[in-house]
Design an enzyme around this catalytic site. Structure first.
Site, PDB file in Angstrom:
ATOM      1  N   GLY A  17       0.785  -1.231   0.000  1.00 23.00           N
ATOM      2  CA  GLY A  17       0.000   0.000   0.000  1.00 23.00           C
ATOM      3  C   GLY A  17       0.814   1.276   0.000  1.00 23.00           C
ATOM      4  O   GLY A  17       0.276   2.347   0.295  1.00 23.00           O
ATOM      5  N   LYS A  20       3.385   1.332  -4.962  1.00 23.62           N
ATOM      6  CA  LYS A  20       4.123   0.639  -6.018  1.00 23.62           C
ATOM      7  C   LYS A  20       3.376   0.629  -7.346  1.00 23.62           C
ATOM      8  O   LYS A  20       3.964   0.837  -8.404  1.00 23.62           O
ATOM      9  CB  LYS A  20       4.401  -0.821  -5.624  1.00 23.62           C
ATOM     10  CG  LYS A  20       5.321  -1.045  -4.460  1.00 23.62           C
ATOM     11  CD  LYS A  20       5.700  -2.506  -4.335  1.00 23.62           C
ATOM     12  CE  LYS A  20       4.519  -3.456  -4.261  1.00 23.62           C
ATOM     13  NZ  LYS A  20       3.629  -3.217  -3.112  1.00 23.62           N
ATOM     14  N   LYS A  37       3.486  -8.452 -13.684  1.00 27.55           N
ATOM     15  CA  LYS A  37       3.290  -8.784 -12.272  1.00 27.55           C
ATOM     16  C   LYS A  37       3.443 -10.297 -12.167  1.00 27.55           C
ATOM     17  O   LYS A  37       2.527 -11.047 -12.528  1.00 27.55           O
ATOM     18  CB  LYS A  37       1.890  -8.351 -11.817  1.00 27.55           C
ATOM     19  CG  LYS A  37       1.578  -8.643 -10.359  1.00 27.55           C
ATOM     20  CD  LYS A  37       2.002  -7.512  -9.467  1.00 27.55           C
ATOM     21  CE  LYS A  37       1.510  -7.726  -8.040  1.00 27.55           C
ATOM     22  NZ  LYS A  37       1.813  -6.577  -7.177  1.00 27.55           N
ATOM     23  N   GLU A 106       6.613  -5.609 -11.246  1.00 27.09           N
ATOM     24  CA  GLU A 106       6.168  -5.188  -9.911  1.00 27.09           C
ATOM     25  C   GLU A 106       6.032  -6.389  -8.988  1.00 27.09           C
ATOM     26  O   GLU A 106       5.328  -7.356  -9.303  1.00 27.09           O
ATOM     27  CB  GLU A 106       4.833  -4.444  -9.969  1.00 27.09           C
ATOM     28  CG  GLU A 106       4.394  -3.934  -8.598  1.00 27.09           C
ATOM     29  CD  GLU A 106       3.020  -3.291  -8.594  1.00 27.09           C
ATOM     30  OE1 GLU A 106       2.493  -3.062  -7.487  1.00 27.09           O
ATOM     31  OE2 GLU A 106       2.462  -3.043  -9.680  1.00 27.09           O
ATOM     32  N   ALA A 108       5.129  -8.126  -5.081  1.00 28.30           N
ATOM     33  CA  ALA A 108       4.011  -8.090  -4.139  1.00 28.30           C
ATOM     34  C   ALA A 108       4.564  -7.744  -2.765  1.00 28.30           C
ATOM     35  O   ALA A 108       5.493  -8.402  -2.290  1.00 28.30           O
ATOM     36  CB  ALA A 108       3.304  -9.436  -4.105  1.00 28.30           C
ATOM     37  N   LEU A 192      -1.734  12.990  -6.207  1.00 31.35           N
ATOM     38  CA  LEU A 192      -2.237  13.554  -7.451  1.00 31.35           C
ATOM     39  C   LEU A 192      -3.713  13.917  -7.300  1.00 31.35           C
ATOM     40  O   LEU A 192      -4.479  13.184  -6.658  1.00 31.35           O
ATOM     41  CB  LEU A 192      -2.061  12.546  -8.590  1.00 31.35           C
ATOM     42  CG  LEU A 192      -0.615  12.119  -8.876  1.00 31.35           C
ATOM     43  CD1 LEU A 192      -0.587  11.026  -9.942  1.00 31.35           C
ATOM     44  CD2 LEU A 192       0.219  13.305  -9.296  1.00 31.35           C
TER      45      LEU A 192
END
Length: 210
Positions: A17, A20, A37, A106, A108, A192
């Site tokens: 969280g 990433k 992934k 990416e 985990a 953002l």
């Protein structure tokens, strides 16, 4: 000006969280390429691959298929156990990238998240051999978590491409991470106003070198 990031990266985090997936999407939005992934848990929800494709504006064509898709939103080893699956390192080889070009892989969770008995996320990083980009929070607690992560990567002789801090800017935390960790903070990604392709492309142009 800081050196640009390597074209192929493994994106990890100091925790789950921390941002990433958004950072991965910013990389795709800014310089194109493909996303992989290797192990997706929580696949019954909106997967990280789907999120990256949507936020980056690159669409499904940027995605390389996951080696494992696991339903439960848990650590991969637990999600696999619930489904009676054993994650096989042989299935986690780096896939061929159509046309070459940039690639974002990416992970985990963080560096020491278990994938299977005797197999940690850091072991997968070592096998793939890509430079590792560490994503961390910008606020309280980040110094300890980031230095621990960077230290573990270096203990394993992995190439640390730098750190991205996500959240409101904190100059003191950035300075401490760079000084004590002897590591480059390559970008500070502030919250953002909207998560959409245009905003992510603008964030790339504003925050990242090269």
């Amino acid at each position: 000006m800081s050196a640009p990031l390597p074209p192929r990266l493994f994106v990890t985090g100091t925790d789950t969280g921390v941002g990433k997936t958004v950072v991965s999407a910013v990389l795709l939005a800014g310089r194109g390429g493909h996303y992989w992934k290797p192990v997706q848990s929580g696949a019954d929800e909106d997967s990280d691959s789907q999120t990256v494709a949507r936020l980056s504006g690159r669409g499904p064509g940027c995605l390389l298929p996951e080696a494992y898709r696991l339903a439960a939103p848990l650590s991969p080893h637990r999600a696999a156990l619930l489904e009676g699956v054993r994650i096989d390192p042989a299935r986690l080889a780096l896939p061929e990238v159509p046309g070459g070009g940039p690639l974002v892989v990416e992970g985990a969770g963080g560096v020491l998240v278990p994938l299977a008995p005797g197999l940690l996320m850091a072991d997968l990083m070592a096998t793939l051999g890509l430079p590792v980009l560490v994503v961390a929070r910008s606020g309280l607690g980040t110094i300890n978590h980031t230095l621990l992560t960077v230290g573990e990567l270096r203990r394993r002789a992995l190439d640390v491409a730098g750190v991205v801090l996500c959240g409101p800017r904190d100059a003191a935390n950035r300075e401490a991470i760079e000084s004590y960790g002897q590591v480059r903070v390559v970008a500070e990604l502030e919250p953002l106003p909207e998560l959409c392709p245009a905003a992510l492309r603008a964030a790339w142009a504003r925050c990242f070198p090269g």
